[in-house]
Design a protein around this motif. Structure first.
Motif, PDB file in Angstrom:
ATOM      1  N   LEU A  70      40.175  21.195 -56.729  1.00 31.75           N
ATOM      2  CA  LEU A  70      38.957  22.000 -56.845  1.00 31.75           C
ATOM      3  C   LEU A  70      37.791  21.402 -56.061  1.00 31.75           C
ATOM      4  O   LEU A  70      36.848  22.121 -55.714  1.00 31.75           O
ATOM      5  CB  LEU A  70      38.553  22.138 -58.322  1.00 31.75           C
ATOM      6  N   VAL A  71      37.834  20.103 -55.790  1.00 37.41           N
ATOM      7  CA  VAL A  71      36.710  19.449 -55.110  1.00 37.41           C
ATOM      8  C   VAL A  71      36.546  19.965 -53.686  1.00 37.41           C
ATOM      9  O   VAL A  71      35.465  20.474 -53.321  1.00 37.41           O
ATOM     10  CB  VAL A  71      36.877  17.917 -55.146  1.00 37.41           C
ATOM     11  N   PRO A  72      37.556  19.877 -52.800  1.00 38.82           N
ATOM     12  CA  PRO A  72      37.374  20.445 -51.456  1.00 38.82           C
ATOM     13  C   PRO A  72      37.221  21.957 -51.467  1.00 38.82           C
ATOM     14  O   PRO A  72      36.524  22.529 -50.624  1.00 38.82           O
ATOM     15  CB  PRO A  72      38.644  20.015 -50.718  1.00 38.82           C
ATOM     16  N   TRP A  73      37.863  22.620 -52.424  1.00 40.56           N
ATOM     17  CA  TRP A  73      37.734  24.069 -52.547  1.00 40.56           C
ATOM     18  C   TRP A  73      36.278  24.448 -52.811  1.00 40.56           C
ATOM     19  O   TRP A  73      35.740  25.383 -52.223  1.00 40.56           O
ATOM     20  CB  TRP A  73      38.644  24.543 -53.677  1.00 40.56           C
ATOM     21  N   HIS A  74      35.633  23.694 -53.690  1.00 41.18           N
ATOM     22  CA  HIS A  74      34.225  23.950 -54.006  1.00 41.18           C
ATOM     23  C   HIS A  74      33.335  23.790 -52.778  1.00 41.18           C
ATOM     24  O   HIS A  74      32.402  24.573 -52.560  1.00 41.18           O
ATOM     25  CB  HIS A  74      33.776  22.997 -55.116  1.00 41.18           C
ATOM     26  N   HIS A  75      33.616  22.780 -51.977  1.00 39.09           N
ATOM     27  CA  HIS A  75      32.797  22.548 -50.781  1.00 39.09           C
ATOM     28  C   HIS A  75      33.045  23.600 -49.706  1.00 39.09           C
ATOM     29  O   HIS A  75      32.176  23.839 -48.858  1.00 39.09           O
ATOM     30  CB  HIS A  75      33.075  21.153 -50.221  1.00 39.09           C
ATOM     31  N   ALA A  76      34.193  24.243 -49.753  1.00 40.29           N
ATOM     32  CA  ALA A  76      34.531  25.229 -48.717  1.00 40.29           C
ATOM     33  C   ALA A  76      34.072  26.640 -49.070  1.00 40.29           C
ATOM     34  O   ALA A  76      33.780  27.440 -48.173  1.00 40.29           O
ATOM     35  CB  ALA A  76      36.040  25.222 -48.475  1.00 40.29           C
ATOM     36  N   VAL A  77      34.010  26.973 -50.370  1.00 40.06           N
ATOM     37  CA  VAL A  77      33.714  28.346 -50.792  1.00 40.06           C
ATOM     38  C   VAL A  77      32.610  28.317 -51.847  1.00 40.06           C
ATOM     39  O   VAL A  77      32.780  27.676 -52.890  1.00 40.06           O
ATOM     40  CB  VAL A  77      34.967  29.038 -51.371  1.00 40.06           C
ATOM     41  N   PRO A  78      31.488  28.988 -51.642  1.00 43.27           N
ATOM     42  CA  PRO A  78      30.408  29.004 -52.645  1.00 43.27           C
ATOM     43  C   PRO A  78      30.810  29.769 -53.892  1.00 43.27           C
ATOM     44  O   PRO A  78      31.618  30.706 -53.843  1.00 43.27           O
ATOM     45  CB  PRO A  78      29.247  29.692 -51.908  1.00 43.27           C
ATOM     46  N   ASP A  79      30.225  29.396 -55.019  1.00 38.35           N
ATOM     47  CA  ASP A  79      30.598  29.971 -56.315  1.00 38.35           C
ATOM     48  C   ASP A  79      30.476  31.495 -56.391  1.00 38.35           C
ATOM     49  O   ASP A  79      31.316  32.134 -57.030  1.00 38.35           O
ATOM     50  CB  ASP A  79      29.765  29.338 -57.432  1.00 38.35           C
ATOM     51  N   PRO A  80      29.452  32.127 -55.816  1.00 38.69           N
ATOM     52  CA  PRO A  80      29.349  33.590 -55.978  1.00 38.69           C
ATOM     53  C   PRO A  80      30.485  34.380 -55.338  1.00 38.69           C
ATOM     54  O   PRO A  80      30.691  35.545 -55.675  1.00 38.69           O
ATOM     55  CB  PRO A  80      28.004  33.920 -55.304  1.00 38.69           C
ATOM     56  N   VAL A  81      31.222  33.783 -54.416  1.00 36.77           N
ATOM     57  CA  VAL A  81      32.319  34.484 -53.751  1.00 36.77           C
ATOM     58  C   VAL A  81      33.502  34.573 -54.712  1.00 36.77           C
ATOM     59  O   VAL A  81      33.810  33.628 -55.441  1.00 36.77           O
ATOM     60  CB  VAL A  81      32.727  33.753 -52.458  1.00 36.77           C
ATOM     61  N   TRP A  82      34.194  35.699 -54.699  1.00 38.70           N
ATOM     62  CA  TRP A  82      35.243  35.920 -55.701  1.00 38.70           C
ATOM     63  C   TRP A  82      36.370  34.907 -55.610  1.00 38.70           C
ATOM     64  O   TRP A  82      36.981  34.541 -56.624  1.00 38.70           O
ATOM     65  CB  TRP A  82      35.797  37.347 -55.606  1.00 38.70           C
ATOM     66  N   HIS A  83      36.663  34.401 -54.404  1.00 39.89           N
ATOM     67  CA  HIS A  83      37.778  33.464 -54.259  1.00 39.89           C
ATOM     68  C   HIS A  83      37.330  32.007 -54.326  1.00 39.89           C
ATOM     69  O   HIS A  83      38.016  31.114 -53.842  1.00 39.89           O
ATOM     70  CB  HIS A  83      38.544  33.737 -52.956  1.00 39.89           C
ATOM     71  N   SER A  84      36.185  31.762 -54.923  1.00 42.06           N
ATOM     72  CA  SER A  84      35.746  30.387 -55.171  1.00 42.06           C
ATOM     73  C   SER A  84      36.476  29.831 -56.396  1.00 42.06           C
ATOM     74  O   SER A  84      37.132  30.572 -57.133  1.00 42.06           O
ATOM     75  CB  SER A  84      34.243  30.362 -55.426  1.00 42.06           C
ATOM     76  N   PRO A  85      36.327  28.526 -56.667  1.00 43.68           N
ATOM     77  CA  PRO A  85      36.979  27.954 -57.857  1.00 43.68           C
ATOM     78  C   PRO A  85      36.292  28.315 -59.157  1.00 43.68           C
ATOM     79  O   PRO A  85      36.764  27.912 -60.222  1.00 43.68           O
ATOM     80  CB  PRO A  85      36.875  26.435 -57.609  1.00 43.68           C
ATOM     81  N   TYR A  86      35.187  29.072 -59.120  1.00 45.61           N
ATOM     82  CA  TYR A  86      34.400  29.307 -60.332  1.00 45.61           C
ATOM     83  C   TYR A  86      35.259  29.965 -61.416  1.00 45.61           C
ATOM     84  O   TYR A  86      35.358  29.470 -62.535  1.00 45.61           O
ATOM     85  CB  TYR A  86      33.180  30.169 -60.005  1.00 45.61           C
ATOM     86  N   SER A  87      35.858  31.106 -61.122  1.00 44.69           N
ATOM     87  CA  SER A  87      36.755  31.746 -62.085  1.00 44.69           C
ATOM     88  C   SER A  87      38.175  31.214 -61.980  1.00 44.69           C
ATOM     89  O   SER A  87      38.912  31.161 -62.974  1.00 44.69           O
ATOM     90  CB  SER A  87      36.767  33.265 -61.882  1.00 44.69           C
ATOM     91  N   ALA A  88      38.565  30.803 -60.772  1.00 52.01           N
ATOM     92  CA  ALA A  88      39.929  30.302 -60.588  1.00 52.01           C
ATOM     93  C   ALA A  88      40.201  29.083 -61.461  1.00 52.01           C
ATOM     94  O   ALA A  88      41.314  28.900 -61.972  1.00 52.01           O
ATOM     95  CB  ALA A  88      40.160  29.955 -59.121  1.00 52.01           C
ATOM     96  N   SER A  89      39.172  28.237 -61.652  1.00 51.83           N
ATOM     97  CA  SER A  89      39.378  27.031 -62.452  1.00 51.83           C
ATOM     98  C   SER A  89      39.794  27.363 -63.874  1.00 51.83           C
ATOM     99  O   SER A  89      40.495  26.580 -64.524  1.00 51.83           O
ATOM    100  CB  SER A  89      38.093  26.198 -62.472  1.00 51.83           C
ATOM    101  N   GLN A  90      39.379  28.519 -64.373  1.00 57.93           N
ATOM    102  CA  GLN A  90      39.726  28.915 -65.743  1.00 57.93           C
ATOM    103  C   GLN A  90      40.976  29.780 -65.795  1.00 57.93           C
ATOM    104  O   GLN A  90      41.774  29.679 -66.729  1.00 57.93           O
ATOM    105  CB  GLN A  90      38.558  29.675 -66.371  1.00 57.93           C
ATOM    106  N   LEU A  91      41.164  30.635 -64.812  1.00 65.47           N
ATOM    107  CA  LEU A  91      42.271  31.585 -64.865  1.00 65.47           C
ATOM    108  C   LEU A  91      43.577  31.005 -64.329  1.00 65.47           C
ATOM    109  O   LEU A  91      44.654  31.458 -64.711  1.00 65.47           O
ATOM    110  CB  LEU A  91      41.903  32.847 -64.079  1.00 65.47           C
ATOM    111  N   LEU A  92      43.502  30.050 -63.429  1.00 65.82           N
ATOM    112  CA  LEU A  92      44.718  29.492 -62.834  1.00 65.82           C
ATOM    113  C   LEU A  92      45.210  28.239 -63.549  1.00 65.82           C
ATOM    114  O   LEU A  92      46.324  27.772 -63.278  1.00 65.82           O
ATOM    115  CB  LEU A  92      44.480  29.169 -61.356  1.00 65.82           C
ATOM    116  N   SER A  93      44.407  27.689 -64.427  1.00 63.84           N
ATOM    117  CA  SER A  93      44.769  26.420 -65.062  1.00 63.84           C
ATOM    118  C   SER A  93      45.614  26.587 -66.319  1.00 63.84           C
ATOM    119  O   SER A  93      46.200  25.611 -66.800  1.00 63.84           O
ATOM    120  CB  SER A  93      43.499  25.640 -65.416  1.00 63.84           C
TER     121      SER A  93
END
Length: 377
Positions: free
Chosen positions: A232-255
């Protein structure tokens, strides 16, 4: 009314120790975002909100494990679950509102009124209730309503597989919602979106109790969870949270599948090696405090930040982290022993006679035929 099952006396104490680690992840997440980041720790905990996913899967697993065998009326089950979560929820909601008022902030009265009957996550404007951390209890209340039906249907491994696929599908569906706030409510807070995580825990809890799963190796599953959070660390730096494919929701739904594997492996380890590290008293005691800690920690941060502001980077931030962590955990311990546990005992409907120990079917690999006592959730 469909009967449930009497709580099994078999205990899985390491799962209680894991509860503390999940609560610690959530606390570090809030410390990082509200107080200030620390090197190494904050990047790993930046999406520590995934700890709530862990709690949802764990809740389903432990309830299925606990209620899999002797009959108990559904009404008694609901009363017990209400006794477990509502008194401390009501108290911390009141404390949160008092802190808001004392600091001169807007007091979310309407949201608090919705949160008292645990309905707040169903509305986008009320989801945070009176105490922001308490949103997850509204989801749990929904799960408790479903649980009698789920236990009657006996979800199996096929259901677990479908639930594992449900998280990625929901996350991909988020691409159809342009508003980040609406997308966050739909995917992160709405009880319907979180139901597959609870259902996954139920299915695996039943499977472990019936001995239908091979023994999962604990260390590789723990390393897989750690690797996910590292990714999630490099993913966070590559994609901002407001974008749907950021780790913001993925961190909860994919874990959820990873957490489910970790919970399963830990439960099986308790059956095979009952004196594991997380089963020892310091960890189980911290796990007992974790529910109160989860509900009260963010409330303790607010007065400090109001009076002292954000600390300078480096040592001042680390010192503030240590002070707030210690203060909130101490308060949680007091709340557990003086409020949470006594009120739960008072409100629970205890059976008049002891319940016989249910039969636990162990995987073939298990060398130990005697079940251990499972810890009360």
């Amino acid at each position: 009314m469909t009967p449930l099952r009497t709580p099994a006396p078999a205990r899985l104490p390491s799962l209680t120790g894991l509860r503390f680690l999940a609560a610690l992840l959530v606390v570090c997440y809030h410390l990082s975002r509200q107080v200030g980041p620390l090197p190494v720790l904050s990047p790993l905990a930046w999406y520590g909100r995934s700890g709530v996913t862990f709690f949802f899967v764990l809740s389903g697993f432990v309830l299925a494990w606990t209620y899999a065998d002797a009959p108990v009326p559904a009404r008694r089950f609901h009363r017990r679950r209400l006794a477990r979560i509502w008194p401390l929820h009501a108290l911390t909601t009141g404390a949160s509102l008092a802190v808001y008022a004392a600091l001169g902030a807007a007091v979310p009265v309407t949201a608090a009124l919705w949160s008292l009957p645990l309905l707040h996550p169903w509305g986008r404007g009320t989801v945070m209730g009176g105490n922001p951390a308490g949103w997850s209890l509204g989801d749990e209340a929904w799960f408790y309503l479903l649980f009698p039906l789920l236990l009657r249907l006996r979800p199996g491994l096929r259901t677990a597989a479908l639930c594992c696929a449900g998280g990625p599908l929901l996350w991909l569906a988020g691409s159809a919602v342009a508003d980040p706030g609406l997308r966050s409510w739909l995917l992160d807070y709405l009880p319907l979106s979180r139901t597959p995580q609870f259902l996954l825990g139920v299915a695996l809890g039943l499977a472990v109790r019936r001995g239908r799963l091979p023994v999962l190796p604990l260390l590789p599953t723990a390393l897989a969870v750690a690797a996910f959070h590292l990714a999630l660390v490099p993913w966070h730096h590559a994609v901002p949270d407001p974008v749907w494919h950021s780790p913001y929701s993925a961190s909860q739904l994919l874990s959820a599948p990873l957490f489910a594997a970790l919970i399963t492996a830990t439960a099986q380890a308790d059956l095979h090696r009952p004196r594991g590290p997380l089963a020892r008293r310091p960890w189980t005691l911290l796990g007992d405090w974790s529910f109160a800690w989860y509900l009260v920690h963010e409330i303790t941060f607010r007065p400090w930040l109001h009076h002292y502001g954000h600390p300078a980077p480096g040592l001042p931030t680390a010192t503030t982290w240590l002070l707030l962590t210690t203060a909130s955990l101490t308060l949680a311990a007091l709340l557990h022993h003086l409020v949470e546990h006594p009120l739960e005992r008072l409100l629970r409907d205890h059976p008049p006679h002891p319940t016989p120990t249910p039969r636990v079917v162990r995987p073939r690999q298990s060398p130990d035929p005697s079940p251990q006592r499972a810890r009360r959730q």
